[in-house]
Design a protein around this motif. Sequence first.
Motif, PDB file in Angstrom:
ATOM      1  N   THR A   1       0.820  -1.205   0.000  1.00 53.16           N
ATOM      2  CA  THR A   1       0.000   0.000   0.000  1.00 53.16           C
ATOM      3  C   THR A   1       0.855   1.257   0.000  1.00 53.16           C
TER       4      THR A   1
ATOM      5  N   ARG B   1       1.376   3.253  -3.238  1.00 52.49           N
ATOM      6  CA  ARG B   1       0.235   3.923  -3.855  1.00 52.49           C
ATOM      7  C   ARG B   1       0.200   5.389  -3.458  1.00 52.49           C
TER       8      ARG B   1
ATOM      9  N   ARG C   1      -3.573   6.249  -0.117  1.00 53.76           N
ATOM     10  CA  ARG C   1      -3.190   5.322   0.940  1.00 53.76           C
ATOM     11  C   ARG C   1      -4.182   5.340   2.096  1.00 53.76           C
TER      12      ARG C   1
END
Length: 485
Positions: free
Chosen positions: A384, A387, A390
């Motif tokens: 994650t 990204r 988040r």
Amino acid sequence: MRRLVPVLSGLTIAGTAAAQVAPPPVAPPPVAQTQVPAPVAPVVSAPLPSLSDAQARQLAALIAEDEVTQGLRMTRRELPASDNDGLVRAALDHARAVRTGRLMPSDFQKDWGIQPQAWDPLPGLTDAVRRDRLAAWIRTLPPPYTGYDTLAAGLARYRTIAAAGGWPQLTEAPKYGDRGPAVARLRERLAIEDAALPGTGDRFDAALLDAVRRAQRRYGLNPVGTVGAQTMAALNVPVERRIRQMMANMERWRWLPAELDPRRVQVNVAAAVLTVFDGDAPVMSMKAVTGRPGNETPMLISRINSIVLNPPWNVPTSIATKELWPKEKASPGYLKRNGFRVIDTGNGGTRLQQSSEKSALGRYKFDFPNDFAVYLHDTPSQSTFSRFDRLASHGCVRLEKPADLAKLLMKTTPEWQPAQIDSTVAAGKTVRATMAQPVSVYLLYWTAFAGTEGPVAFREDPYGWDARLAATVERRSAAQALASR
């Protein structure tokens, strides 16, 4: 009054700089995350000051102007200068709104866990009337943070943009090397917010490409220079919505204490970024993962007292019921395979705990008292962090570099220096490491703040808090205007 220097997160690889402030050294704030709510209309026990005719006219004009400047109203109103007590009460109300916020205690959502402290403006106003320094008094009211000043300046600029007709809505997404009307419209749109870009020309050249990247960083998007759907959506947000977004964030600044602990951890929930401050300087910054919509990370102030190394995960009942027990039912043995055990609570109930070896909290958990059962923690899931969006947790804050944070916070704890932390983590035993000097933690929700690619940077309002807050500020201001007639 000294204004404080703003500091950004510095996470250029993520394009999501958090709004931060760097105040002078002060005493640590209280452990509790919620301050005492400011009274809505404190009883005035002292006599109200008497204004001269000239002072009454001046004060009425100052309030009318300052309400707009401080983001309390969208449009200016005229105040009557003939009613001394009514005007003085309007001035006291305005002072409280600018210093500690426009909202009433009943307006705060349960996860808006920062509320302003009570403050009485009457002594200051009385002194200003006596010394005939009303304008100077008005200037002392806003929160003493450069982050707030940046938004006030941005608000004035965006109001000017709105008065000039706003900006064009883009319907086509040109790409590098293109020419034509769509490129000209894109350039015109970007130039309204970006003074470094010439506002004319119909070629998508290197200067326009750089401007697109600056805009993407300003909006927290991947600065690739391609005008995709997210970039188009950010550019097409109406200027009036940006104005209300700044109004909402200015209100949140007003909820903060007059001084922040210089040694602190700050999380910008909306941008999913954590920054550590020591004195006036940011000393560490990292990506975070914050609560997804529906599992919002609350705003709060508290203090980190201890760090749990190799923490087991005591699963909240809501997560166990909605997610884990259904997985066990669909695939018997799921809980055992993933290190969960069922614990008897002693009152006829049960709860799930995941062992430290497979804990969703990773190897580090940073505890601080709060009413929301949230904390900062490690995570075995690292994907994650790559990204730009988040917001994916259940409300707690997952950290990109928890080991670095633990060692930094433990620098003043002799028995928990880096080697001891590393060896304890490697041993796998669960240990609570108490910090010699607790560190304040601030979970804040900034969607408009001082930026590196323009005066104001914006983020999406993932929780929908901006629109609600700005509307409440306007509604309360309008109600007070009616009450003061």
